[in-house]
Design an enzyme around this catalytic site. Structure first.
Site, mmCIF file in Angstrom:
data_model
loop_
_atom_site.group_PDB
_atom_site.id
_atom_site.type_symbol
_atom_site.label_atom_id
_atom_site.label_comp_id
_atom_site.label_asym_id
_atom_site.label_seq_id
_atom_site.Cartn_x
_atom_site.Cartn_y
_atom_site.Cartn_z
ATOM 1 N N GLY A 21 -4.397 -9.486 2.646
ATOM 2 C CA GLY A 21 -4.385 -8.586 3.037
ATOM 3 C C GLY A 21 -5.657 -8.602 4.443
ATOM 4 O O GLY A 21 -7.300 -7.714 4.589
ATOM 5 N N ALA A 22 -5.818 -9.675 4.459
ATOM 6 C CA ALA A 22 -7.181 -10.440 5.346
ATOM 7 C C ALA A 22 -7.246 -10.612 6.374
ATOM 8 O O ALA A 22 -8.425 -10.654 7.173
ATOM 9 C CB ALA A 22 -7.262 -12.350 4.594
ATOM 10 N N TYR B 282 0.597 5.897 -4.549
ATOM 11 C CA TYR B 282 -0.645 5.525 -4.634
ATOM 12 C C TYR B 282 -1.722 5.513 -5.807
ATOM 13 O O TYR B 282 -2.088 4.243 -6.229
ATOM 14 C CB TYR B 282 -1.203 5.863 -3.460
ATOM 15 N N ALA B 283 -1.747 6.327 -6.801
ATOM 16 C CA ALA B 283 -2.613 6.530 -7.259
ATOM 17 C C ALA B 283 -2.256 6.093 -8.688
ATOM 18 O O ALA B 283 -2.849 4.894 -9.430
ATOM 19 C CB ALA B 283 -2.638 7.772 -7.579
ATOM 20 N N ALA C 98 0.235 3.104 -8.565
ATOM 21 C CA ALA C 98 -0.300 2.324 -8.026
ATOM 22 C C ALA C 98 -1.112 1.228 -8.834
ATOM 23 O O ALA C 98 -1.956 0.666 -9.262
ATOM 24 C CB ALA C 98 0.087 1.670 -6.538
ATOM 25 N N LYS C 99 -1.876 2.041 -8.342
ATOM 26 C CA LYS C 99 -3.425 1.890 -8.244
ATOM 27 C C LYS C 99 -3.878 2.237 -9.554
ATOM 28 O O LYS C 99 -4.769 1.255 -10.236
ATOM 29 C CB LYS C 99 -4.878 2.664 -7.504
ATOM 30 N N ILE D 237 -13.895 4.229 2.698
ATOM 31 C CA ILE D 237 -14.342 2.571 3.060
ATOM 32 C C ILE D 237 -14.287 2.891 4.932
ATOM 33 O O ILE D 237 -12.714 2.943 4.902
ATOM 34 C CB ILE D 237 -14.170 0.938 2.699
HETATM 35 P P1 NAI Z 1 -5.842 -1.710 5.659
HETATM 36 O O1 NAI Z 1 -4.693 -1.022 6.396
HETATM 37 O O2 NAI Z 1 -6.934 -1.310 7.117
HETATM 38 O O3 NAI Z 1 -5.816 -3.257 5.924
HETATM 39 C C1 NAI Z 1 -4.044 -3.446 4.496
HETATM 40 C C2 NAI Z 1 -4.212 -5.318 4.885
HETATM 41 O O4 NAI Z 1 -2.869 -5.018 3.931
HETATM 42 C C3 NAI Z 1 -3.446 -5.691 6.035
HETATM 43 O O5 NAI Z 1 -4.572 -6.717 6.296
HETATM 44 C C4 NAI Z 1 -2.314 -5.188 6.144
HETATM 45 O O6 NAI Z 1 -1.398 -6.634 7.555
HETATM 46 C C5 NAI Z 1 -2.500 -5.920 4.918
HETATM 47 N N1 NAI Z 1 -1.119 -6.051 4.348
HETATM 48 C C6 NAI Z 1 0.225 -4.783 4.314
HETATM 49 N N2 NAI Z 1 0.493 -4.712 3.415
HETATM 50 C C7 NAI Z 1 1.930 -6.064 3.583
HETATM 51 C C8 NAI Z 1 2.921 -6.832 3.065
HETATM 52 N N3 NAI Z 1 3.635 -5.700 2.757
HETATM 53 N N4 NAI Z 1 2.611 -8.048 2.404
HETATM 54 C C9 NAI Z 1 0.868 -8.658 3.971
HETATM 55 N N5 NAI Z 1 0.140 -7.685 3.963
HETATM 56 C C10 NAI Z 1 0.519 -6.500 3.991
HETATM 57 O O7 NAI Z 1 -6.387 -1.300 4.439
HETATM 58 P P2 NAI Z 1 -8.177 -1.210 3.855
HETATM 59 O O8 NAI Z 1 -8.729 0.039 4.325
HETATM 60 O O9 NAI Z 1 -9.224 -3.120 4.541
HETATM 61 O O10 NAI Z 1 -7.213 -1.427 2.539
HETATM 62 C C11 NAI Z 1 -7.366 -2.439 1.515
HETATM 63 C C12 NAI Z 1 -7.648 -2.763 0.086
HETATM 64 O O11 NAI Z 1 -8.465 -1.421 -0.456
HETATM 65 C C13 NAI Z 1 -6.128 -1.371 -0.270
HETATM 66 O O12 NAI Z 1 -5.546 -1.861 -0.824
HETATM 67 C C14 NAI Z 1 -6.278 -0.022 0.238
HETATM 68 O O13 NAI Z 1 -5.891 0.984 -0.982
HETATM 69 C C15 NAI Z 1 -7.962 -0.231 -0.610
HETATM 70 N N6 NAI Z 1 -8.450 0.950 -0.848
HETATM 71 C C16 NAI Z 1 -8.980 1.228 0.314
HETATM 72 C C17 NAI Z 1 -9.877 2.235 0.714
HETATM 73 C C18 NAI Z 1 -10.308 2.783 2.204
HETATM 74 O O14 NAI Z 1 -11.499 3.852 2.400
HETATM 75 N N7 NAI Z 1 -10.556 1.997 2.847
HETATM 76 C C19 NAI Z 1 -10.303 2.956 -0.279
HETATM 77 C C20 NAI Z 1 -10.111 2.675 -1.861
HETATM 78 C C21 NAI Z 1 -8.922 1.742 -1.639
#
Ligand code: NAI
Length: 264
Positions: A29-30, A171-172, A174-175, A204
């Site tokens: 998810g970079a 989601y909860a 899985a997490k 975030i």
């Molecule tokens: P985001 O939605 O901005 O980015 C998610 C990333 O994961 C993207 O690069 C996307 O392309 C990639 N991705 C999603 N499904 C994919 C798949 N099937 N194969 C390959 N890549 C895939 O999410 P964000 O906010 O950066 O979150 C990152 C992590 O942090 C997640 O696991 C999220 O659950 C967790 N998180 C985020 C919070 C927030 O407030 N933003 C709070 C708590 C946890």
């Protein structure tokens, strides 16, 4: 006098010999948000970062940014929800570099709904993307890590996985599953120099939270000790520490980086 003089001469040679090799770090998810911030930070800390997401385009932008800053990165387009292909991709990264030192399972999705209305499809896709993908990657990375007697595994969970959240059963679950998985991996691999930890972000500022109503954001920040939403860089700083060489005594932990929301 003589032993001291000998120590002064020998010390720089010893230091040179114990310098660690360049660490290979894989971050899922970079392409944006938290994963992008983690990738940029690990590259700044001299890691070669393997950037993973579904499509190459946005990853190449991140790779260019890293290279312009003098860092090293490469790009792997993979769908982490496709367990077989994803495991093969992780193995290919380890084969190509001859090692895999750091694994950050960050990519995740939400498909929110109240439990009574949640479809099987929305349950399954969130479990496979957010939980099964991490298990599959860890299983593929464990062998090269154990071989080198060094590994740092970080699973990005969420405070929803620690305290639950209405509308997020999939989601909860899985997490929360990531926390049990991490503790088990920490126990299984700790003797081989491999640590496993969870970072559980609170709210975030990323695309995932962008569309939340302002009223919800105000409520959440009001409940936090630090009274502000987090930044992706707040999470990246925690990941940088738990993946560092010096963090070898920290394992099986869940670190809530949430501005004091849960104090878990
Ligand atoms: P985001 O939605 O901005 O980015 C998610 C990333 O994961 C993207 O690069 C996307 O392309 C990639 N991705 C999603 N499904 C994919 C798949 N099937 N194969 C390959 N890549 C895939 O999410 P964000 O906010 O950066 O979150 C990152 C992590 O942090 C997640 O696991 C999220 O659950 C967790 N998180 C985020 C919070 C927030 O407030 N933003 C709070 C708590 C946890």
């Amino acid at each position: 006098m003589a032993p001291c003089a000998r120590f002064l001469i020998a010390a720089p040679i010893t230091l040179a010999m114990t310098t660690s090799p360049q660490r290979i770090a894989l971050v899922t998810g970079a392409s944006r948000g938290i994963g992008k911030a983690i990738a940029l930070r690990l590259a700044k800390d001299q890691r070669h970062v393997v950037l993973v997401s579904r499509t190459e385009g946005p990853l190449n932008d991140v790779r260019h940014a890293i290279e312009q800053g003098g860092g090293q990165a490469s790009v792997v387009a993979a769908d982490i929800a496709d367990a077989k292909a994803w495991a093969a991709a992780v193995e290919a990264v380890a084969d190509k570099h001859g090692r895999l030192d750091i694994l950050v399972n960050n990519a995740g999705i939400t498909k929110d709904n109240l439990s009574l209305r949640m479809t099987d499809e929305d349950w399954n896709v969130v479990i496979s993307t957010n939980l099964t993908s991490a298990f599959v990657a860890i299983r593929a990375a464990a062998r090269p890590m154990m071989k080198n007697r060094f590994g740092r595994i970080v699973n990005i969970s969420s405070t929803s996985g620690v305290v639950g959240n209405a509308g997020q059963a999939n989601y909860a679950a899985a997490k929360s599953g990531l926390i049990g998985l991490t503790k088990t991996i920490a126990r299984e691999l700790g003797g081989k120099g491999v640590t496993a930890n969870v970072i559980a972000p609170g709210f975030i500022e990323t695309d995932m939270t962008h569309n939340l109503p302002q009223q919800v954001k105000d409520q959440v920040t009001g409940a936090m000790a630090v009274k502000r939403l987090g930044t992706p860089e707040d999470i990246a700083a925690a990941v940088a520490y738990v993946t560092s060489d010096e963090a070898g005594f920290l394992t099986g932990q869940t670190i809530c980086v949430d501005g004091g929301l849960t104090m878990c």
